[in-house]
Design a protein around this motif. Structure first.
Motif, PDB file in Angstrom:
ATOM      1  N   VAL A  19      -4.406   1.254 -10.813  1.00  0.00           N
ATOM      2  CA  VAL A  19      -4.482  -0.168 -10.512  1.00  0.00           C
ATOM      3  C   VAL A  19      -4.803  -0.345  -9.024  1.00  0.00           C
ATOM      4  O   VAL A  19      -4.831   0.618  -8.255  1.00  0.00           O
ATOM      5  N   THR A  20      -5.009  -1.587  -8.645  1.00  0.00           N
ATOM      6  CA  THR A  20      -5.140  -1.953  -7.236  1.00  0.00           C
ATOM      7  C   THR A  20      -3.953  -2.828  -6.871  1.00  0.00           C
ATOM      8  O   THR A  20      -3.626  -3.774  -7.587  1.00  0.00           O
ATOM      9  N   ILE A  21      -3.282  -2.485  -5.774  1.00  0.00           N
ATOM     10  CA  ILE A  21      -2.112  -3.245  -5.344  1.00  0.00           C
ATOM     11  C   ILE A  21      -2.330  -3.796  -3.935  1.00  0.00           C
ATOM     12  O   ILE A  21      -3.207  -3.334  -3.207  1.00  0.00           O
ATOM     13  N   ASP A  22      -1.530  -4.794  -3.583  1.00  0.00           N
ATOM     14  CA  ASP A  22      -1.600  -5.383  -2.251  1.00  0.00           C
ATOM     15  C   ASP A  22      -0.540  -4.774  -1.350  1.00  0.00           C
ATOM     16  O   ASP A  22       0.611  -4.600  -1.748  1.00  0.00           O
ATOM     17  N   ARG A  23      -0.916  -4.462  -0.138  1.00  0.00           N
ATOM     18  CA  ARG A  23       0.022  -4.071   0.909  1.00  0.00           C
ATOM     19  C   ARG A  23      -0.007  -5.171   1.978  1.00  0.00           C
ATOM     20  O   ARG A  23      -1.042  -5.788   2.216  1.00  0.00           O
ATOM     21  N   ARG A  24       1.137  -5.381   2.629  1.00  0.00           N
ATOM     22  CA  ARG A  24       1.210  -6.466   3.605  1.00  0.00           C
ATOM     23  C   ARG A  24       0.324  -6.176   4.821  1.00  0.00           C
ATOM     24  O   ARG A  24       0.020  -5.018   5.138  1.00  0.00           O
ATOM     25  N   GLU A  25      -0.057  -7.240   5.483  1.00  0.00           N
ATOM     26  CA  GLU A  25      -0.807  -7.107   6.730  1.00  0.00           C
ATOM     27  C   GLU A  25       0.077  -6.445   7.783  1.00  0.00           C
ATOM     28  O   GLU A  25       1.293  -6.588   7.786  1.00  0.00           O
ATOM     29  N   LEU A  26      -0.534  -5.743   8.700  1.00  0.00           N
ATOM     30  CA  LEU A  26       0.177  -5.031   9.755  1.00  0.00           C
ATOM     31  C   LEU A  26       0.873  -6.015  10.690  1.00  0.00           C
ATOM     32  O   LEU A  26       0.234  -6.884  11.288  1.00  0.00           O
ATOM     33  N   GLY A  27       2.211  -5.875  10.795  1.00  0.00           N
ATOM     34  CA  GLY A  27       2.970  -6.687  11.729  1.00  0.00           C
ATOM     35  C   GLY A  27       3.173  -5.969  13.045  1.00  0.00           C
ATOM     36  O   GLY A  27       2.833  -4.788  13.188  1.00  0.00           O
ATOM     37  N   PRO A  28       3.772  -6.638  14.045  1.00  0.00           N
ATOM     38  CA  PRO A  28       3.934  -6.035  15.372  1.00  0.00           C
ATOM     39  C   PRO A  28       4.705  -4.719  15.373  1.00  0.00           C
ATOM     40  O   PRO A  28       4.429  -3.843  16.200  1.00  0.00           O
ATOM     41  N   THR A  29       5.681  -4.573  14.476  1.00  0.00           N
ATOM     42  CA  THR A  29       6.499  -3.343  14.460  1.00  0.00           C
ATOM     43  C   THR A  29       6.164  -2.442  13.274  1.00  0.00           C
ATOM     44  O   THR A  29       6.931  -1.545  12.950  1.00  0.00           O
ATOM     45  N   ASP A  30       5.025  -2.659  12.647  1.00  0.00           N
ATOM     46  CA  ASP A  30       4.652  -1.911  11.449  1.00  0.00           C
ATOM     47  C   ASP A  30       3.767  -0.711  11.761  1.00  0.00           C
ATOM     48  O   ASP A  30       3.027  -0.691  12.752  1.00  0.00           O
ATOM     49  N   VAL A  31       3.853   0.257  10.862  1.00  0.00           N
ATOM     50  CA  VAL A  31       2.982   1.439  10.895  1.00  0.00           C
ATOM     51  C   VAL A  31       2.229   1.491   9.571  1.00  0.00           C
ATOM     52  O   VAL A  31       2.849   1.452   8.499  1.00  0.00           O
ATOM     53  N   ALA A  32       0.909   1.547   9.630  1.00  0.00           N
ATOM     54  CA  ALA A  32       0.083   1.710   8.429  1.00  0.00           C
ATOM     55  C   ALA A  32      -0.196   3.189   8.228  1.00  0.00           C
ATOM     56  O   ALA A  32      -0.535   3.902   9.183  1.00  0.00           O
ATOM     57  N   ILE A  33      -0.039   3.646   6.990  1.00  0.00           N
ATOM     58  CA  ILE A  33      -0.137   5.078   6.690  1.00  0.00           C
ATOM     59  C   ILE A  33      -1.144   5.309   5.569  1.00  0.00           C
ATOM     60  O   ILE A  33      -1.068   4.675   4.506  1.00  0.00           O
ATOM     61  N   ASP A  34      -2.092   6.208   5.826  1.00  0.00           N
ATOM     62  CA  ASP A  34      -2.956   6.714   4.760  1.00  0.00           C
ATOM     63  C   ASP A  34      -2.200   7.858   4.092  1.00  0.00           C
ATOM     64  O   ASP A  34      -1.960   8.908   4.710  1.00  0.00           O
ATOM     65  N   ILE A  35      -1.798   7.656   2.852  1.00  0.00           N
ATOM     66  CA  ILE A  35      -0.981   8.633   2.148  1.00  0.00           C
ATOM     67  C   ILE A  35      -1.849   9.826   1.743  1.00  0.00           C
ATOM     68  O   ILE A  35      -2.956   9.667   1.222  1.00  0.00           O
ATOM     69  N   LYS A  36      -1.327  11.022   1.992  1.00  0.00           N
ATOM     70  CA  LYS A  36      -2.012  12.248   1.593  1.00  0.00           C
ATOM     71  C   LYS A  36      -1.361  12.881   0.370  1.00  0.00           C
ATOM     72  O   LYS A  36      -2.043  13.385  -0.517  1.00  0.00           O
TER      73      LYS A  36
END
Length: 346
Positions: A19-36
């Motif tokens: 499926v395709t899911i939504d992830r939240r937009e990057l906030g000031p204290t957030d870290v975005a991760i490309d999962i391996k």
């Protein structure tokens, strides 16, 4: 919103689908991760199949997540793009209760926000690591040391800390006799860690079929619990017993293996209540306890310890479209010892 590919289950008896899911937009204290990579934990199976009740669908499991930082918020100070990172069993807590202040967020009095199937203020639920991308608050992201390959590190985010935390809390180390019940996804990591801590390690398994593996991974002794002589020979032996299996055992039999002041710690979560004879606790001043995973600080300590001692999980890497097959093999104990999903196959 940012979209990510994921594998989701829609009902207790449904198979996984892409499926395709939504992830939240990057906030000031957030870290975005490309999962391996994402490990498959038995908890994933319990939740996906609603065996613990309370699962809301669609459900994307996975709380053994490793990958690379793809972006960071403006206030993030610990991480930068390209860093090797991990996410474990929870992604938020209240931050102010006694447990949180003591770096034991897993026991947050208001309840931690689990990495998947946990309610959020907007009425949605967290979606886990069987996906290609995730956004997590900086304080709940862990650094994967260079000494650990990402694939073998993934199961440490749950299995590793589940064993490390009680081993440290109950003082496993030189001069201590430690027994681990079960030589599976949890138990095999516990053998490695207990040995590295300096304890004398015994595996208690239903049969001797994995004895060679157990001793290769660090067990000093290996006994079959199907042999009645085992319980006679090991009576009053152990300072600490960690039970990693999720089926109901005759706990009284194992309590009698504890030395004076010994403790048996329940890590697996059997379906039915545990029955214990009080006289077996009173004898030798024994204790029966439980333990969850560790807090963020201790999980980082565990990862650093494992990197220092060359400890990773024994794994089989699979494609995402093999999740259903992997679940059945876990239930049949047909894996040595953890499945890890290659997120590149999502």
């Amino acid at each position: 919103m940012v979209t990510a590919a994921a594998y989701s289950v829609s009902a207790p008896d449904a198979t996984f689908e892409k499926v395709t899911i939504d992830r939240r937009e990057l906030g000031p204290t957030d870290v975005a991760i490309d999962i391996k990579f994402a490990g498959i934990c038995h908890s994933d199976i319990h939740t996906a199949r609603n065996e613990w009740k309370g699962t809301q669908y669609p459900c994307v499991p996975g709380h053994e997540i490793v990958g690379l930082v793809s972006d960071v918020g403006s206030d993030v100070t610990k991480f930068k793009r390209g860093d090797r990172v991990g996410v474990g069993c929870f992604v938020d807590s209240c931050g102010v209760c006694e447990s949180c202040v003591a770096d034991e967020e897993q026991y947050c009095t208001k309840g931690v926000v689990a990495t998947y199937n946990s309610p959020l203020p907007d009425g949605s639920r967290t979606l886990g690591g069987y996906s290609t991308h995730v956004v997590v608050t900086e304080g709940f992201v862990l650094s994967i040391p260079d000494g650990l390959e990402l694939d073998v590190a993934a199961p440490l985010l749950c299995a590793g800390i589940t064993l490390y935390s009680p081993l440290k809390h109950w003082g496993a180390g030189p001069g201590k006799q430690v027994a681990i019940i079960g030589m599976g996804g949890l138990g095999h990591v516990g053998v490695k860690i207990a040995n590295a801590l300096g304890a004398e390690v015994t595996v208690l398994s239903q049969s001797l079929s994995k004895e060679e593996d157990g001793k290769r991974l660090g067990a000093h002794h290996y006994y079959a619990t199907s042999d009645r002589n085992t319980f006679k020979e090991l009576k009053n032996r152990f300072d600490l017993i960690l039970n990693t299996v999720s089926v109901n055992l005759n706990i009284d039999s194992y309590l009698r293996l504890l030395a004076v002041n010994g403790t048996l710690v329940e890590l697996g979560l059997p379906e039915n209540p545990i029955e214990v004879r009080a006289s077996f606790l009173a004898a030798n001043r024994r204790s029966l306890a439980g333990s969850m995973v560790g807090g963020i600080a201790q999980t980082q300590e565990m990862l650093d310890f494992c990197a220092e001692h060359g400890i990773g999980a024994e794994i089989e890497v699979i494609a995402a479209d093999k999740i259903d097959e992997a679940y059945e093999r876990v239930l049949a104990s047909n894996v040595r010892y953890r499945f890890v999903i290659d997120a590149a196959t999502m």
